[in-house]
Design a protein around this motif. Structure first.
Motif, PDB file in Angstrom:
ATOM      1  N   VAL A  30      88.264  35.207  13.614  1.00 43.72           N
ATOM      2  CA  VAL A  30      87.512  35.905  12.566  1.00 43.72           C
ATOM      3  C   VAL A  30      86.058  35.482  12.578  1.00 43.72           C
ATOM      4  CG1 VAL A  30      87.272  36.255  10.084  1.00 43.72           C
ATOM      5  CG2 VAL A  30      89.551  36.189  11.119  1.00 43.72           C
ATOM      6  N   ASN A  31      85.811  34.168  12.661  1.00 44.55           N
ATOM      7  CA  ASN A  31      84.434  33.681  12.697  1.00 44.55           C
ATOM      8  C   ASN A  31      83.691  34.182  13.927  1.00 44.55           C
ATOM      9  OD1 ASN A  31      84.901  32.363  10.326  1.00 44.55           O
ATOM     10  ND2 ASN A  31      84.876  30.293  11.180  1.00 44.55           N
ATOM     11  N   SER A  32      84.366  34.232  15.063  1.00 46.96           N
ATOM     12  CA  SER A  32      83.747  34.746  16.291  1.00 46.96           C
ATOM     13  C   SER A  32      83.343  36.208  16.121  1.00 46.96           C
ATOM     14  CB  SER A  32      84.703  34.604  17.475  1.00 46.96           C
ATOM     15  OG  SER A  32      84.986  33.240  17.734  1.00 46.96           O
ATOM     16  N   PHE A  33      84.181  36.984  15.444  1.00 47.75           N
ATOM     17  CA  PHE A  33      83.875  38.391  15.198  1.00 47.75           C
ATOM     18  C   PHE A  33      82.613  38.528  14.346  1.00 47.75           C
ATOM     19  CE2 PHE A  33      84.168  41.930  12.188  1.00 47.75           C
ATOM     20  CZ  PHE A  33      84.107  42.996  13.068  1.00 47.75           C
ATOM     21  N   PHE A  34      82.528  37.748  13.273  1.00 51.83           N
ATOM     22  CA  PHE A  34      81.381  37.858  12.384  1.00 51.83           C
ATOM     23  C   PHE A  34      80.105  37.295  13.019  1.00 51.83           C
ATOM     24  CE2 PHE A  34      84.656  38.454   9.108  1.00 51.83           C
ATOM     25  CZ  PHE A  34      84.117  39.558   8.457  1.00 51.83           C
TER      26      PHE A  34
ATOM     27  N   ALA B 184      76.783  39.579  13.547  1.00 54.21           N
ATOM     28  CA  ALA B 184      75.438  39.180  13.129  1.00 54.21           C
ATOM     29  C   ALA B 184      74.444  39.294  14.282  1.00 54.21           C
ATOM     30  CB  ALA B 184      75.463  37.745  12.599  1.00 54.21           C
ATOM     31  N   TYR B 185      74.912  39.023  15.501  1.00 50.59           N
ATOM     32  CA  TYR B 185      74.011  39.037  16.651  1.00 50.59           C
ATOM     33  C   TYR B 185      73.758  40.442  17.175  1.00 50.59           C
ATOM     34  CZ  TYR B 185      71.948  37.602  21.096  1.00 50.59           C
ATOM     35  OH  TYR B 185      71.089  37.423  22.153  1.00 50.59           O
ATOM     36  N   TYR B 186      74.611  41.377  16.847  1.00 53.00           N
ATOM     37  CA  TYR B 186      74.539  42.724  17.419  1.00 53.00           C
ATOM     38  C   TYR B 186      73.172  43.398  17.251  1.00 53.00           C
ATOM     39  CZ  TYR B 186      75.847  47.490  18.630  1.00 53.00           C
ATOM     40  OH  TYR B 186      75.901  48.727  19.213  1.00 53.00           O
TER      41      TYR B 186
END
Length: 304
Positions: A111-115, A119-121
């Motif tokens: 989940v943290n990796s997804f968020f 954010a970086y997108y």
């Protein structure tokens, strides 16, 4: 005995010459490339900044005339004022928001990796595209104002009221650069020893105390790097201004980078525009040195 010593010296000298030749051979292409791609263009820019040139006719050498004009040009003064606001406010938002977000997502999980990726997108997408996207959302006939008008509100001047347009520009810039800071801080947080955090918890430190008194000092060098990168990037802001506000309304969002590229060069004031660019480069270097010097001074005070 003397012959053996002389032979040894020759062998040592030959080995050193061979090592030097290898070093020059390995470093030579990189030095040549750096010279051609960086040093020569900077040298040419410095020369052109000392001329009166429109980009077509022969350049006329005028010495420091362009640089003197920098300080009595009202457009430059206003552009620096806008740039300073953008740089300071944008850096604070990106650093504070990026660090807070990274602290929330510092643990490793899917989940943290997804968020983190989410954010970086925005940082991956071209700033010009982001500007046009937000212009379509916040413009007079954009999605937000069309929605507000259905409820009898607006239109809100996100992009056509001077103060609000500057706030909107800063918010979009901070949003676009936020993810880069998150990545830096997440990487830095992985280097903080878990034993140190456990010791702080055993001593009864709260989560806030651990973050502010343990984690942040530990990643201070990364904070310094992020600050320098943010400031240098923000004082050179151009593309988002072009696509989001076009420098308006009435020059309220006209940054120094925008002034150089969209006003001076288009006005065939190439010599003057080059002087502006050289001055911007000097300010960027001075800013980086100042932030680094302040960080080093704090480190010496902490350890001394």
């Amino acid at each position: 005995m003397e012959l053996a010593e002389l032979t040894h010296r020759r062998q040592v000298r030959t080995a050193r010459l061979r090592e030097t030749a290898i070093s020059v051979g390995l470093a030579g292409p990189a030095v040549l490339l750096y010279t051609v791609m960086t040093i020569v263009p900077v040298g040419v820019a410095v020369y052109l900044s000392l001329t009166n040139w429109n980009g077509f006719s022969d350049a006329v050498f005028i010495g420091l005339g362009n640089y003197r004009h920098l300080f009595d040009d009202p457009n430059s003064t206003r552009a620096w004022y806008v740039t300073a606001i953008v740089a300071v406010a944008g850096s604070i938002l990106m650093l504070g928001g990026g660090l807070s977000y990274a602290l929330i997502l510092k643990e490793k999980s899917v989940v943290n990796s997804f968020f983190r990726a989410l954010a970086y997108y925005p940082h991956v997408i071209s700033a010009l595209i982001l500007g046009y996207l937000w212009a379509a959302i916040l413009g007079t006939n954009g999605a937000v104002n069309n929605t507000l008008q259905k409820f009898g509100v607006g239109p809100v001047g996100f992009l056509f009221e001077e103060r609000l347009a500057l706030v909107t520009l800063i918010a979009v810039i901070a949003w676009a650069g936020f993810g880069f800071n998150v990545v830096l801080f997440v990487a830095a947080l992985q280097t903080v020893p878990a034993e140190l955090l456990e010791a702080a918890q055993i001593d009864g430190a709260s989560a806030r105390q651990i973050n502010t008194q343990v984690i942040v000092p530990m990643i201070a060098p990364v904070v310094t790097v992020a600050t320098v990168l943010n400031l240098i990037g923000l004082i050179r802001t151009y593309d988002l201004v072009v696509s989001l506000t076009g420098g308006g309304p009435a020059g309220a969002t006209q940054t120094y980078g925008y002034l150089i590229l969209a006003r001076s060069f288009e006005g065939t004031k190439v010599g003057y525009a080059t002087a502006q660019a050289v001055f911007l480069m000097i300010v960027s270097a001075a800013l980086a040195l100042l932030v680094t010097a302040l960080r080093n001074r704090q480190d010496r005070a902490a350890t001394g």
